[in-house]
Every structure is written in structure tokens, then in C-alpha cells.
Design an enzyme around this catalytic site. Sequence first.
Site, PDB file in Angstrom:
ATOM      1  N   GLY A   1       0.840  -1.204   0.000  1.00 45.76           N
ATOM      2  CA  GLY A   1       0.000   0.000   0.000  1.00 45.76           C
ATOM      3  C   GLY A   1       0.868   1.243   0.000  1.00 45.76           C
TER       4      GLY A   1
ATOM      5  NE  ARG B   1      -2.480  -3.998  -0.406  1.00 45.79           N
ATOM      6  CZ  ARG B   1      -1.857  -3.476   0.638  1.00 45.79           C
ATOM      7  NH1 ARG B   1      -0.738  -4.014   1.070  1.00 45.79           N
ATOM      8  NH2 ARG B   1      -2.347  -2.421   1.270  1.00 45.79           N
TER       9      ARG B   1
ATOM     10  N   GLY C   1       6.257  -2.520   3.257  1.00 42.51           N
ATOM     11  CA  GLY C   1       5.826  -2.893   4.601  1.00 42.51           C
ATOM     12  C   GLY C   1       6.172  -4.336   4.932  1.00 42.51           C
TER      13      GLY C   1
ATOM     14  N   GLY D   1       4.776  -7.278   4.196  1.00 41.26           N
ATOM     15  CA  GLY D   1       4.768  -8.236   3.083  1.00 41.26           C
ATOM     16  C   GLY D   1       6.028  -8.083   2.247  1.00 41.26           C
ATOM     17  CB  THR D   2       7.803  -5.047   1.042  1.00 44.32           C
ATOM     18  OG1 THR D   2       6.614  -4.561   0.439  1.00 44.32           O
ATOM     19  CG2 THR D   2       8.998  -4.692   0.184  1.00 44.32           C
TER      20      THR D   2
ATOM     21  CG  ASP E   1      -0.837  -0.776   8.596  1.00 40.51           C
ATOM     22  OD1 ASP E   1      -1.643   0.165   8.480  1.00 40.51           O
ATOM     23  OD2 ASP E   1      -0.809  -1.757   7.828  1.00 40.51           O
TER      24      ASP E   1
ATOM     25  NE  ARG F   1     -26.410  12.543  15.333  1.00 42.22           N
ATOM     26  CZ  ARG F   1     -26.552  13.186  14.189  1.00 42.22           C
ATOM     27  NH1 ARG F   1     -25.499  13.745  13.613  1.00 42.22           N
ATOM     28  NH2 ARG F   1     -27.731  13.276  13.616  1.00 42.22           N
TER      29      ARG F   1
HETATM   30  O1  F6P Z   1      -0.954  -1.624   5.138  1.00 41.38           O
HETATM   31  C1  F6P Z   1      -1.468  -0.373   4.896  1.00 41.38           C
HETATM   32  C2  F6P Z   1      -2.964  -0.416   4.796  1.00 41.38           C
HETATM   33  O2  F6P Z   1      -3.392   0.900   4.565  1.00 41.38           O
HETATM   34  C3  F6P Z   1      -3.699  -1.052   5.966  1.00 41.38           C
HETATM   35  O3  F6P Z   1      -3.833  -0.172   7.048  1.00 41.38           O
HETATM   36  C4  F6P Z   1      -4.998  -1.440   5.329  1.00 41.38           C
HETATM   37  O4  F6P Z   1      -5.563  -2.549   5.988  1.00 41.38           O
HETATM   38  C5  F6P Z   1      -4.599  -1.827   3.934  1.00 41.38           C
HETATM   39  O5  F6P Z   1      -3.368  -1.186   3.672  1.00 41.38           O
HETATM   40  C6  F6P Z   1      -5.586  -1.433   2.864  1.00 41.38           C
HETATM   41  O6  F6P Z   1      -5.128  -1.938   1.657  1.00 41.38           O
HETATM   42  P1  F6P Z   1      -5.687  -1.558   0.229  1.00 41.38           P
HETATM   43  O7  F6P Z   1      -5.250  -0.167  -0.097  1.00 41.38           O
HETATM   44  O8  F6P Z   1      -5.065  -2.569  -0.662  1.00 41.38           O
HETATM   45  O9  F6P Z   1      -7.170  -1.640   0.329  1.00 41.38           O
END
Ligand code: F6P
Length: 372
Positions: free
Chosen positions: A12, A73, A109, A111-112, A134, A169
Site C-alpha cells: 500500500g 501488492r 511494509g 509483506g515486502t 500501520d 451523539r
Molecule cells: O498496510 C497499509 C494499509 O493501509 C492497511 O492499514 C490497510 O488494511 C490496507 O493497507 C488497505 O489496503 P488496500 O489499499 O489494498 O485496500
Amino acid sequence: MSRHIGVLTSGGDCPGLNAAIRGLGKSCIKNSIEVTGFLDGFRGVAFDRSMKLKKEHLTGLLTDGGTILGTSRDKPHKMPVGGKNMNMISSVVETYQRHHLDALVCIGGGGTQKNALLLKKAGLNILTLPKTIDNDIYGTDVSFGFDTAVGIATEAIDRLHSTATSHHRNIIVETMGHRAGWLALGAGTAGGADVVLIPEIPYSIEKVVEAIRIRRADGKRFSIIAVAEGAISIEDKILIDQLLAQKKAATSKSKAEKFSGSLEEFHRQHVSHTVRLTDKITELTGQESRLTILGHLQRGGSPSAADRLLATRLGAAAAELIAENRFGFMVAIQGDSCAPVPLEDVAGRKKLVPHDHQLVCAARLVGTSFGA
Ligand code: F6P
């Protein structure tokens, strides 16, 4: 002979990617190292789609959101090609060799980090830089993108306060963060949310409602509830733990796959968790509630000053490692310094919020409820 590196951004996007490309690129060029940017993450290396990064491409980038290289991704070993997931590692290696690269820098991040380790194991000289809103990458105190996202989410919570007060609210505000609570904890605490729900501290709905009732009894007719997208109830946690235990104890591959499938289904359903939570809060408090999902707003736009500095430091530190021929590391922030951490120590691990983290303790002391 002049040296040559490749760089890509993967996963992302987040604010600070361009600042990191600039930090790395300018520092390399200064050391007479040529830089090629690969497009759209690992896909660009697998299919050899790239652009030469010269000085002129790197000016004016510091303040820009997103990434000039594009991102995806896609994983090198499971890349969707013609409707199928293909192992493209050998194509990545071929591209690396065709360009006579001395190293490939992967900015991304969690995964990378895993994908980068696969490429290291395939024999490539790899460095990574930690980015993600994150803040959940293991081995680094912080990742760039996080500070900007906390700022954006905090401003949103500030703004939600005045409308929540005016209408008496409850406002539920969902932050990103994947399965970690850093963003909700940071923005929730900075924005003075009354309840903060994070995945690391499974909540009880009764405790959430009790916190809102106590505020009402105290004359406060509104509440702000900051919820991490990965927040889970105590019941959810029991279910996840059961599925994980069953998967671990499975006596055959097909049984293990069945439990993995159930876990994936849980996470798919969880996407609408805050919608159900908002309905529950309305029902149990008998008060009007509204939900705001901040979503990709948290990832867009210009990086904060702190993220520009972080990305610049990390990019420049990576260039120094390249000059020293040191590879196989993620360039991390540890204390006041940039430190190389072996990819093996980072890949596949997550940095979660410890229950006794100082910010959790401080938030509790100022009266924030974690619903537990
Ligand atoms: O890892 C970054 C992030 O923004 C997370 O916080 C979120 O769950 C995810 O990517 C959203 O991914 P995408 O942009 O692929 O919907």
C-alpha cells in the site's frame, strides 16, 4: 566500473515514499551510483518495466504524496498473470542480471520484507526500507508514513468532536492499521477519544457501553470511540485462537486448509465490523450514533515533516550501506540511529502494541477506556 542499483515501492502506498526515493536516489547519484526505478512494485522487475532515475526526476519530490514509481501488492513468487498465480522469481533474477544491478532496494511494509527475503535467498543483493502507516514492521521503532497518518486521523477526531458535542451523539471513527492498533492508539490518544479499541486488547461490548454511560452520568452527552480496523471483541479472539489451534493440530494438509479458509472468511467478514459495532452501541445505549470510516484518506497527500525527515534518513542510510557493499538488511530506526537489521529477523514477524505500552498506560490514566 560504475555501479548500478534498482529501487521499487511495494504494498500500500503511504506518505514519504517519494521522499525515500529522493533520499536514496540523490545520495546514490552523489556517490556515482546509477539508479533505475522499477514500476509498480515487484511486477516491474518481473516484467522489466523501469525508468532511469536521474537528478531531474528526483527534484521537487520531497513533499509529494504517493510514489512516482507506482506500487502494487504483487508478490514475486505468486504474481497474478493471465488469471493464474505464477512464480516469477526467475524473471526477477533475469531482470536484475540484464540491468547488471549491484543491488535492489525494496521500499515496503511487512509483506515486502518477506518478498525481499525470498529474493535474497535467490541470490540477489537486497536492502529494504520500512514504510507503512500501520507502524507494525518488526525490528524498527517506527516506519515512515505512520506520523502523517496519525496526524490526519487526529485532525479527523478533532473535527468529529464538535459535531458529536452539538448533536449529543456517539461517533465511532474507524482508522486503518491492518491487524495492529498503533494508528488508532496514536490518533485516539492524541485526539482525546473516550474509548480506543485495538486488536491487541480484545474488547467487551458491555465495557464499551459502560464507559459511554459513565460519561453520560457525568454530564457528557457525547462520546468518541476510535476503532482500529482490526479491533476484535473477546468472543472474536476466542474464535480466532480456536481456529489457529485447530490449524496447528490438523493431521492433514486438507484439514489445515479448511481452518485457514475459516480464518480467511473471518477476516473477510470483519471488514464490516465497525458497522455492526455502531449498531450495537446505538441499540445498547439507546442513543444516536454515527460511523466515520477514515479509509484511504489516511494514506493520501503530503508527508508530515517527521516523515520527510525519516524517509530522507533511511534513504541516505541505504545508500551508505550500498557504498559499503553491505546487503541483506532492512534499514531500521533504533533509538536515534539508522541500523541494519538482517531480513531473516524481520520477515514474517509483526510489531504489535504491548498491553503495557507507555501510551496504553498513559491513556488509561487519563480515563480512556479500552473496552476491557
Ligand atoms: O498496510 C497499509 C494499509 O493501509 C492497511 O492499514 C490497510 O488494511 C490496507 O493497507 C488497505 O489496503 P488496500 O489499499 O489494498 O485496500
